[in-house]
Design a protein around this motif. Structure first.
Motif, PDB file in Angstrom:
ATOM      1  N   TYR A  95      -2.814   0.503  13.679  1.00 37.37           N
ATOM      2  CA  TYR A  95      -2.140   0.633  12.142  1.00 37.37           C
ATOM      3  C   TYR A  95      -1.692   2.204  12.072  1.00 37.37           C
ATOM      4  O   TYR A  95      -0.661   2.472  11.337  1.00 37.37           O
ATOM      5  CB  TYR A  95      -2.934   0.032  11.058  1.00 37.37           C
ATOM      6  CG  TYR A  95      -3.246  -1.439  11.281  1.00 37.37           C
ATOM      7  CD1 TYR A  95      -1.968  -1.830  10.770  1.00 37.37           C
ATOM      8  CD2 TYR A  95      -4.356  -1.913  11.596  1.00 37.37           C
ATOM      9  CE1 TYR A  95      -2.110  -3.645  10.542  1.00 37.37           C
ATOM     10  CE2 TYR A  95      -4.263  -3.345  11.642  1.00 37.37           C
ATOM     11  CZ  TYR A  95      -3.322  -4.054  11.118  1.00 37.37           C
ATOM     12  OH  TYR A  95      -3.165  -5.449  11.158  1.00 37.37           O
ATOM     13  N   PHE A 135      -8.198  -8.170   4.294  1.00 36.28           N
ATOM     14  CA  PHE A 135      -8.263  -6.845   4.629  1.00 36.28           C
ATOM     15  C   PHE A 135      -7.437  -6.026   3.536  1.00 36.28           C
ATOM     16  O   PHE A 135      -8.401  -5.058   2.832  1.00 36.28           O
ATOM     17  CB  PHE A 135      -7.900  -6.511   6.082  1.00 36.28           C
ATOM     18  CG  PHE A 135      -8.377  -5.198   6.563  1.00 36.28           C
ATOM     19  CD1 PHE A 135      -9.733  -5.151   7.061  1.00 36.28           C
ATOM     20  CD2 PHE A 135      -7.651  -4.153   6.655  1.00 36.28           C
ATOM     21  CE1 PHE A 135     -10.303  -3.980   7.400  1.00 36.28           C
ATOM     22  CE2 PHE A 135      -8.175  -2.911   7.101  1.00 36.28           C
ATOM     23  CZ  PHE A 135      -9.486  -2.995   7.326  1.00 36.28           C
ATOM     24  N   HIS A 136      -6.292  -6.502   3.239  1.00 34.76           N
ATOM     25  CA  HIS A 136      -5.691  -5.841   2.360  1.00 34.76           C
ATOM     26  C   HIS A 136      -5.970  -5.929   0.906  1.00 34.76           C
ATOM     27  O   HIS A 136      -6.269  -4.711   0.022  1.00 34.76           O
ATOM     28  CB  HIS A 136      -4.222  -6.498   2.342  1.00 34.76           C
ATOM     29  CG  HIS A 136      -3.309  -5.782   0.991  1.00 34.76           C
ATOM     30  ND1 HIS A 136      -2.746  -4.730   0.926  1.00 34.76           N
ATOM     31  CD2 HIS A 136      -3.129  -6.643  -0.109  1.00 34.76           C
ATOM     32  CE1 HIS A 136      -2.129  -4.567  -0.140  1.00 34.76           C
ATOM     33  NE2 HIS A 136      -2.057  -5.307  -0.776  1.00 34.76           N
ATOM     34  N   CYS A 186      -1.028 -13.013  15.263  1.00 36.36           N
ATOM     35  CA  CYS A 186      -0.959 -12.171  14.193  1.00 36.36           C
ATOM     36  C   CYS A 186       0.663 -11.844  14.091  1.00 36.36           C
ATOM     37  O   CYS A 186       1.499 -12.191  14.753  1.00 36.36           O
ATOM     38  CB  CYS A 186      -1.497 -10.732  14.527  1.00 36.36           C
ATOM     39  SG  CYS A 186      -0.534  -9.603  15.764  1.00 36.36           S
ATOM     40  N   SER A 224       2.126  -4.417   2.858  1.00 31.07           N
ATOM     41  CA  SER A 224       0.914  -3.949   3.549  1.00 31.07           C
ATOM     42  C   SER A 224       1.055  -4.645   4.894  1.00 31.07           C
ATOM     43  O   SER A 224       1.396  -5.823   5.137  1.00 31.07           O
ATOM     44  CB  SER A 224      -0.239  -4.376   2.814  1.00 31.07           C
ATOM     45  OG  SER A 224      -1.289  -4.448   3.715  1.00 31.07           O
ATOM     46  N   TYR A 272      -1.413  -5.386   6.864  1.00 34.33           N
ATOM     47  CA  TYR A 272      -2.783  -5.563   7.170  1.00 34.33           C
ATOM     48  C   TYR A 272      -2.805  -7.207   6.824  1.00 34.33           C
ATOM     49  O   TYR A 272      -2.193  -7.435   5.915  1.00 34.33           O
ATOM     50  CB  TYR A 272      -3.839  -4.898   6.283  1.00 34.33           C
ATOM     51  CG  TYR A 272      -4.197  -3.554   6.692  1.00 34.33           C
ATOM     52  CD1 TYR A 272      -4.182  -3.072   7.802  1.00 34.33           C
ATOM     53  CD2 TYR A 272      -3.724  -2.562   5.736  1.00 34.33           C
ATOM     54  CE1 TYR A 272      -4.529  -1.763   8.071  1.00 34.33           C
ATOM     55  CE2 TYR A 272      -3.572  -1.203   6.147  1.00 34.33           C
ATOM     56  CZ  TYR A 272      -3.871  -0.906   7.196  1.00 34.33           C
ATOM     57  OH  TYR A 272      -4.175   0.658   7.567  1.00 34.33           O
ATOM     58  N   GLN A 287      -7.765   0.539  14.118  1.00 37.28           N
ATOM     59  CA  GLN A 287      -7.389   1.470  13.384  1.00 37.28           C
ATOM     60  C   GLN A 287      -6.038   2.253  14.174  1.00 37.28           C
ATOM     61  O   GLN A 287      -5.179   2.671  13.287  1.00 37.28           O
ATOM     62  CB  GLN A 287      -8.391   2.592  13.208  1.00 37.28           C
ATOM     63  CG  GLN A 287      -9.332   2.278  11.996  1.00 37.28           C
ATOM     64  CD  GLN A 287     -10.558   2.572  12.457  1.00 37.28           C
ATOM     65  OE1 GLN A 287     -11.343   2.243  13.185  1.00 37.28           O
ATOM     66  NE2 GLN A 287     -11.251   3.740  11.493  1.00 37.28           N
ATOM     67  N   PHE A 297     -12.280  -0.406   7.119  1.00 33.04           N
ATOM     68  CA  PHE A 297     -12.540  -0.338   8.723  1.00 33.04           C
ATOM     69  C   PHE A 297     -14.058  -0.123   8.801  1.00 33.04           C
ATOM     70  O   PHE A 297     -14.509  -0.905   9.738  1.00 33.04           O
ATOM     71  CB  PHE A 297     -11.709   0.467   9.397  1.00 33.04           C
ATOM     72  CG  PHE A 297     -10.300   0.073   9.539  1.00 33.04           C
ATOM     73  CD1 PHE A 297     -10.088  -0.674  10.650  1.00 33.04           C
ATOM     74  CD2 PHE A 297      -9.092   0.808   9.366  1.00 33.04           C
ATOM     75  CE1 PHE A 297      -8.903  -1.535  10.834  1.00 33.04           C
ATOM     76  CE2 PHE A 297      -7.882   0.343   9.531  1.00 33.04           C
ATOM     77  CZ  PHE A 297      -7.741  -0.741  10.456  1.00 33.04           C
ATOM     78  N   SER A 350       0.721  -1.197   0.033  1.00 32.11           N
ATOM     79  CA  SER A 350       0.140   0.027  -0.013  1.00 32.11           C
ATOM     80  C   SER A 350       0.871   1.188  -0.058  1.00 32.11           C
ATOM     81  O   SER A 350       2.179   1.373   0.590  1.00 32.11           O
ATOM     82  CB  SER A 350      -0.738  -0.048   1.277  1.00 32.11           C
ATOM     83  OG  SER A 350      -1.891  -1.023   1.159  1.00 32.11           O
ATOM     84  N   ARG A 400       2.142   2.577  11.227  1.00 33.93           N
ATOM     85  CA  ARG A 400       2.579   3.293  10.009  1.00 33.93           C
ATOM     86  C   ARG A 400       3.858   4.157  10.192  1.00 33.93           C
ATOM     87  O   ARG A 400       4.514   4.527   9.210  1.00 33.93           O
ATOM     88  CB  ARG A 400       1.264   4.371   9.540  1.00 33.93           C
ATOM     89  CG  ARG A 400       1.333   4.735   7.992  1.00 33.93           C
ATOM     90  CD  ARG A 400       0.250   5.308   7.568  1.00 33.93           C
ATOM     91  NE  ARG A 400      -0.552   6.116   8.438  1.00 33.93           N
ATOM     92  CZ  ARG A 400      -1.392   6.288   8.858  1.00 33.93           C
ATOM     93  NH1 ARG A 400      -2.517   5.459   8.663  1.00 33.93           N
ATOM     94  NH2 ARG A 400      -2.028   7.184   9.919  1.00 33.93           N
ATOM     95  N   THR A 413      -8.941   2.701   3.214  1.00 33.28           N
ATOM     96  CA  THR A 413      -8.877   2.238   4.186  1.00 33.28           C
ATOM     97  C   THR A 413      -9.823   2.395   5.275  1.00 33.28           C
ATOM     98  O   THR A 413     -10.385   1.321   6.041  1.00 33.28           O
ATOM     99  CB  THR A 413      -7.335   2.697   4.873  1.00 33.28           C
ATOM    100  OG1 THR A 413      -6.289   2.422   3.754  1.00 33.28           O
ATOM    101  CG2 THR A 413      -6.987   1.850   6.182  1.00 33.28           C
ATOM    102  N   ASN A 453      -5.641  -8.017  17.654  1.00 32.78           N
ATOM    103  CA  ASN A 453      -5.405  -7.404  16.303  1.00 32.78           C
ATOM    104  C   ASN A 453      -6.285  -8.205  15.463  1.00 32.78           C
ATOM    105  O   ASN A 453      -6.283  -9.556  15.693  1.00 32.78           O
ATOM    106  CB  ASN A 453      -3.941  -7.093  15.951  1.00 32.78           C
ATOM    107  CG  ASN A 453      -3.724  -6.415  14.525  1.00 32.78           C
ATOM    108  OD1 ASN A 453      -4.746  -6.085  14.279  1.00 32.78           O
ATOM    109  ND2 ASN A 453      -2.539  -6.816  14.131  1.00 32.78           N
TER     110      ASN A 453
END
Lengths: 214, 214
Positions: free
Chosen positions: B108, A19-20, B85, A13, A15, B105, A42, A6, B112, A38, B74
């Protein structure tokens, strides 16, 4: 950048794959960037399950649920009891005046104004020799059939002011005028409310050429 | 205005019912107004059928395809061969430092930045007596279990600076400090790059209270 990357995560990614994949599919929609995609993903994860399932069903069932009106080629409900779309079936609308448009979106743009009380004909495309789109790819045959009944007395050509839209209008004018149909083209000029200094040159030239006596 | 009316058509939706329903469902998505919803619906109608069907499947299959990580809560791929995960499974990440967040959210958002190399714990909510959300509705039991193994030495509370987020942080601090865990709260103050004159009063007060020696 791999196909699973992403844009906002430099490497890959973070995720889970399902989800990705949803984010990537949402990103292919017009005007939806990575951030909106995104956020939508969610939302779909957190929304009541029935809400997400309903959206899913509406997307997958859309084509199955719609057919083209046999008269004007607008979309109509397959389960409708009418044999044509609601516009063609409306006796209050003048069947003698037909607005010819390139696509269904344009039909609804004109419909939104609430001013036009005639009917439509959707070409489902426009002439484009470069893309190999000739008259046979458009719904011209159906328009000829409608003209053949003698019901249409005016045809308003509302194709776009692009090279393709203009050639399409020209082609239709040459085809239908000899058949005794009054053919007109929508007016192009200065959009209402725009300062003249911001209008592009070609629009200015055309609006001067098409000047009307006061 | 009836349930089938769209905001831009004053009386009732001119679209065939299945198309109208899709627009209405798209409108319930966050940040999607009537214009965007209509544009998306037309795109889905015109896009290659497989593209629309894939999006539909990804939406309907999302919940089925994801499970919660038994450690940090998660989301993770149900088909993953890992028992937790990818973040919890990553040996390079410090299991002793756990960032506690309200939702996935936020996890992530922090991820990021690429700066945090510890692990997470997602509460899946925050304390809200007014909405009847007590500690038992959050994933606090799972956090206690993780603390019980003695592996966690620092817990960073990254709940929001709202009344609910603050009460949640306070509750967790009172619960985990007696267990010998070092508990910290993320810093609140002036966002980097913002002119001081545009900062709201409460943020200004908090940033003065939390001043640090230079």
């Amino acid at each position: 950048m791999g196909s699973h990357a992403s844009r906002d995560f430099p490497n890959k990614s973070p995720y889970p794959l399902p989800f990705h994949h949803l984010i990537e599919s949402l990103r292919t929609l017009p005007g939806i960037g990575i951030k909106t995609a995104t956020r939508l993903a969610f939302h779909l994860l957190k929304a009541p399950e029935e809400e997400a399932l309903q959206l899913s069903r509406e997307i997958s069932g859309l084509r199955e649920a719609l057919v083209l009106c046999p008269q004007c080629q607008n979309i109509m409900d397959r389960d409708s009891r009418l044999s044509c779309c609601t516009i063609c079936a409306d006796p209050a609308r003048d069947p003698g005046t037909v607005m010819v448009v390139e696509d269904i979106q344009t039909l609804y743009s004109i419909e939104r104004t609430g001013e036009f009380r005639g009917r439509y004909h959707v070409l489902l495309g426009r002439l484009s020799p470069l893309e190999g789109i000739g008259p046979e790819a458009l719904r011209v045959r159906e328009l000829l059939d409608r003209t053949g009944t003698g019901e249409i007395h005016e045809m308003i050509l509302a194709t776009s002011p692009t090279v393709e839209g203009e050639s399409t209008a020209l082609y239709l004018a040459r085809l239908f005028k000899p058949l005794g149909v009054k053919v007109s083209r929508i007016a192009f000029g200065i959009p209402v409310g725009l300062e003249l200094e911001f209008v592009d040159d070609i629009t200015l030239i055309r609006s001067v050429e098409a000047r009307r006596p006061m």
